[in-house]
Design an enzyme around this catalytic site. Structure first.
Site, PDB file in Angstrom:
ATOM      1  N   ASN A  18       0.864  -1.186   0.000  1.00  0.00           N
ATOM      2  CA  ASN A  18       0.000   0.000   0.000  1.00  0.00           C
ATOM      3  C   ASN A  18       0.896   1.230   0.000  1.00  0.00           C
ATOM      4  O   ASN A  18       2.083   1.133   0.289  1.00  0.00           O
ATOM      5  CB  ASN A  18      -0.956  -0.001   1.205  1.00  0.00           C
ATOM      6  CG  ASN A  18      -0.253   0.301   2.509  1.00  0.00           C
ATOM      7  OD1 ASN A  18       0.764  -0.303   2.843  1.00  0.00           O
ATOM      8  ND2 ASN A  18      -0.797   1.237   3.265  1.00  0.00           N
ATOM      9  N   HIS A  29       4.876   7.283  -6.635  1.00  0.00           N
ATOM     10  CA  HIS A  29       5.202   5.992  -6.045  1.00  0.00           C
ATOM     11  C   HIS A  29       6.609   6.001  -5.452  1.00  0.00           C
ATOM     12  O   HIS A  29       7.540   6.544  -6.043  1.00  0.00           O
ATOM     13  CB  HIS A  29       5.116   4.888  -7.109  1.00  0.00           C
ATOM     14  CG  HIS A  29       3.721   4.637  -7.588  1.00  0.00           C
ATOM     15  ND1 HIS A  29       2.923   3.650  -7.055  1.00  0.00           N
ATOM     16  CD2 HIS A  29       2.976   5.265  -8.531  1.00  0.00           C
ATOM     17  CE1 HIS A  29       1.752   3.664  -7.673  1.00  0.00           C
ATOM     18  NE2 HIS A  29       1.753   4.640  -8.567  1.00  0.00           N
TER      19      HIS A  29
END
Length: 169
Positions: A18, A29
Protein backbone atom coordinates in the site's frame (compact mmCIF):
# COMPACT_ATOMS: atom_id res chain seq x y z
CA UNK A 1 -4.42 7.90 -3.15
CA UNK A 2 -1.81 7.00 -5.74
CA UNK A 3 -2.66 6.56 -9.39
CA UNK A 4 -1.73 3.20 -10.89
CA UNK A 5 0.91 3.29 -13.60
CA UNK A 6 -0.41 0.48 -15.75
CA UNK A 7 -0.83 -0.43 -19.38
CA UNK A 8 -1.60 -3.47 -21.51
CA UNK A 9 0.99 -6.23 -21.96
CA UNK A 10 3.56 -5.04 -19.43
CA UNK A 11 6.54 -7.29 -18.71
CA UNK A 12 6.01 -6.76 -14.98
CA UNK A 13 3.42 -5.09 -12.83
CA UNK A 14 5.14 -4.32 -9.51
CA UNK A 15 2.60 -4.47 -6.70
CA UNK A 16 3.43 -2.72 -3.46
CA UNK A 17 1.45 -3.51 -0.34
CA UNK A 18 0.00 0.00 0.00
CA UNK A 19 1.19 3.59 -0.36
CA UNK A 20 3.25 5.19 2.34
CA UNK A 21 1.99 8.49 3.70
CA UNK A 22 4.64 10.55 1.88
CA UNK A 23 3.96 8.84 -1.46
CA UNK A 24 0.23 9.45 -1.07
CA UNK A 25 0.85 13.09 -0.17
CA UNK A 26 3.32 13.64 -3.04
CA UNK A 27 1.32 11.61 -5.55
CA UNK A 28 4.41 9.65 -6.63
CA UNK A 29 5.20 5.99 -6.05
CA UNK A 30 8.02 5.19 -3.62
CA UNK A 31 8.79 8.84 -2.83
CA UNK A 32 9.74 8.29 0.82
CA UNK A 33 13.40 9.14 1.39
CA UNK A 34 14.15 5.77 2.95
CA UNK A 35 12.43 3.73 0.23
CA UNK A 36 14.99 1.94 -1.92
CA UNK A 37 12.73 0.87 -4.82
CA UNK A 38 14.07 3.17 -7.54
CA UNK A 39 17.70 2.59 -6.58
CA UNK A 40 17.22 -1.19 -6.47
CA UNK A 41 15.30 -1.23 -9.76
CA UNK A 42 18.17 0.55 -11.49
CA UNK A 43 21.01 -1.37 -9.83
CA UNK A 44 19.36 -4.71 -10.63
CA UNK A 45 19.13 -3.91 -14.35
CA UNK A 46 15.44 -3.12 -14.81
CA UNK A 47 16.13 0.50 -15.80
CA UNK A 48 19.12 2.12 -17.49
CA UNK A 49 19.12 4.97 -14.99
CA UNK A 50 17.64 5.68 -11.57
CA UNK A 51 14.15 7.10 -11.99
CA UNK A 52 13.23 9.92 -9.65
CA UNK A 53 9.89 9.49 -7.85
CA UNK A 54 8.53 12.68 -9.43
CA UNK A 55 9.07 11.01 -12.82
CA UNK A 56 7.61 7.66 -11.80
CA UNK A 57 5.46 7.36 -14.97
CA UNK A 58 8.68 6.84 -16.98
CA UNK A 59 8.63 3.26 -15.70
CA UNK A 60 6.00 2.50 -18.35
CA UNK A 61 8.56 3.23 -21.07
CA UNK A 62 10.65 0.33 -19.76
CA UNK A 63 7.66 -2.03 -19.98
CA UNK A 64 6.90 -2.08 -16.26
CA UNK A 65 4.00 -0.77 -14.21
CA UNK A 66 3.12 0.03 -10.62
CA UNK A 67 0.09 -0.64 -8.47
CA UNK A 68 -0.69 -1.31 -4.84
CA UNK A 69 -2.56 -4.20 -3.28
CA UNK A 70 -4.48 -1.87 -0.96
CA UNK A 71 -5.13 1.77 -1.88
CA UNK A 72 -5.22 3.25 1.64
CA UNK A 73 -2.01 5.00 2.67
CA UNK A 74 -0.50 4.19 6.07
CA UNK A 75 2.74 4.83 7.91
CA UNK A 76 3.35 1.06 8.07
CA UNK A 77 1.84 -1.83 6.13
CA UNK A 78 1.03 -3.70 9.36
CA UNK A 79 -1.65 -1.06 9.99
CA UNK A 80 -3.83 -2.67 7.28
CA UNK A 81 -6.58 -5.07 8.28
CA UNK A 82 -7.43 -8.47 6.83
CA UNK A 83 -10.73 -6.95 5.71
CA UNK A 84 -8.88 -4.33 3.65
CA UNK A 85 -6.93 -7.07 1.86
CA UNK A 86 -10.13 -9.04 1.33
CA UNK A 87 -11.83 -5.98 -0.16
CA UNK A 88 -8.80 -5.18 -2.37
CA UNK A 89 -8.58 -8.68 -3.86
CA UNK A 90 -11.34 -8.13 -6.41
CA UNK A 91 -9.87 -4.81 -7.53
CA UNK A 92 -6.43 -6.31 -8.12
CA UNK A 93 -7.90 -9.33 -9.89
CA UNK A 94 -9.79 -7.00 -12.24
CA UNK A 95 -6.60 -5.05 -13.03
CA UNK A 96 -4.62 -8.19 -13.80
CA UNK A 97 -7.41 -9.58 -15.98
CA UNK A 98 -7.84 -6.32 -17.89
CA UNK A 99 -4.16 -5.49 -18.44
CA UNK A 100 -2.59 -8.97 -18.58
CA UNK A 101 1.01 -8.30 -17.52
CA UNK A 102 3.42 -11.20 -18.02
CA UNK A 103 4.34 -11.09 -14.32
CA UNK A 104 2.98 -9.59 -11.18
CA UNK A 105 5.76 -8.98 -8.68
CA UNK A 106 4.51 -8.60 -5.13
CA UNK A 107 6.84 -6.43 -3.06
CA UNK A 108 6.85 -8.40 0.15
CA UNK A 109 4.94 -11.52 1.11
CA UNK A 110 2.02 -9.94 2.99
CA UNK A 111 -0.30 -9.12 0.08
CA UNK A 112 0.33 -12.38 -1.74
CA UNK A 113 -0.31 -14.36 1.44
CA UNK A 114 -3.56 -12.48 1.97
CA UNK A 115 -4.70 -12.98 -1.64
CA UNK A 116 -3.58 -16.61 -2.02
CA UNK A 117 -4.66 -17.80 1.42
CA UNK A 118 -1.25 -19.44 1.89
CA UNK A 119 0.45 -19.23 5.25
CA UNK A 120 3.97 -19.85 3.93
CA UNK A 121 5.39 -18.63 0.66
CA UNK A 122 8.95 -18.57 -0.55
CA UNK A 123 10.71 -15.73 -2.31
CA UNK A 124 10.83 -15.86 -6.09
CA UNK A 125 8.67 -17.56 -8.68
CA UNK A 126 5.45 -19.03 -7.30
CA UNK A 127 4.08 -22.40 -8.47
CA UNK A 128 0.60 -21.00 -9.18
CA UNK A 129 -0.41 -18.15 -11.45
CA UNK A 130 -2.64 -15.28 -10.35
CA UNK A 131 -5.34 -14.60 -12.97
CA UNK A 132 -3.22 -16.37 -15.61
CA UNK A 133 -0.24 -14.17 -14.74
CA UNK A 134 3.04 -15.53 -13.37
CA UNK A 135 3.79 -14.45 -9.80
CA UNK A 136 7.16 -13.49 -8.34
CA UNK A 137 7.66 -12.44 -4.72
CA UNK A 138 10.37 -9.83 -4.06
CA UNK A 139 11.48 -8.34 -0.76
CA UNK A 140 9.81 -5.05 0.09
CA UNK A 141 12.20 -2.15 -0.59
CA UNK A 142 10.67 0.00 2.16
CA UNK A 143 13.16 1.63 4.48
CA UNK A 144 11.19 0.01 7.30
CA UNK A 145 12.18 -3.43 6.00
CA UNK A 146 15.50 -3.88 7.74
CA UNK A 147 15.51 -7.64 7.01
CA UNK A 148 17.19 -6.86 3.69
CA UNK A 149 20.09 -4.51 3.10
CA UNK A 150 20.62 -2.80 -0.25
CA UNK A 151 22.95 -5.51 -1.56
CA UNK A 152 20.46 -8.27 -0.72
CA UNK A 153 17.61 -6.35 -2.36
CA UNK A 154 19.65 -5.79 -5.52
CA UNK A 155 20.54 -9.48 -5.59
CA UNK A 156 16.89 -10.59 -5.27
CA UNK A 157 15.68 -8.13 -7.92
CA UNK A 158 18.60 -9.03 -10.23
CA UNK A 159 17.60 -12.70 -10.05
CA UNK A 160 14.10 -11.75 -11.17
CA UNK A 161 15.40 -9.47 -13.95
CA UNK A 162 17.69 -12.24 -15.23
CA UNK A 163 14.82 -14.74 -15.16
CA UNK A 164 12.64 -12.39 -17.21
CA UNK A 165 15.46 -11.76 -19.68
CA UNK A 166 16.02 -15.49 -20.19
CA UNK A 167 12.34 -16.45 -20.40
CA UNK A 168 10.69 -13.42 -22.03
CA UNK A 169 12.98 -11.91 -24.65
Amino acid sequence: MLTDLIDKDLKVLFCGINPGLKSALDGYHFSGRSNRFWKVLHQSGFTTYQIEPANDAVILEFGYGLTTAVERATARADQLSKEEFDHAFENLRNKITAFQPRFIAFLGKAAYKAFSGKKNVLWGLQPEDFCDTKVWILPNPSGLNRGFNLEQLVSAYSEFHQYISRNNP
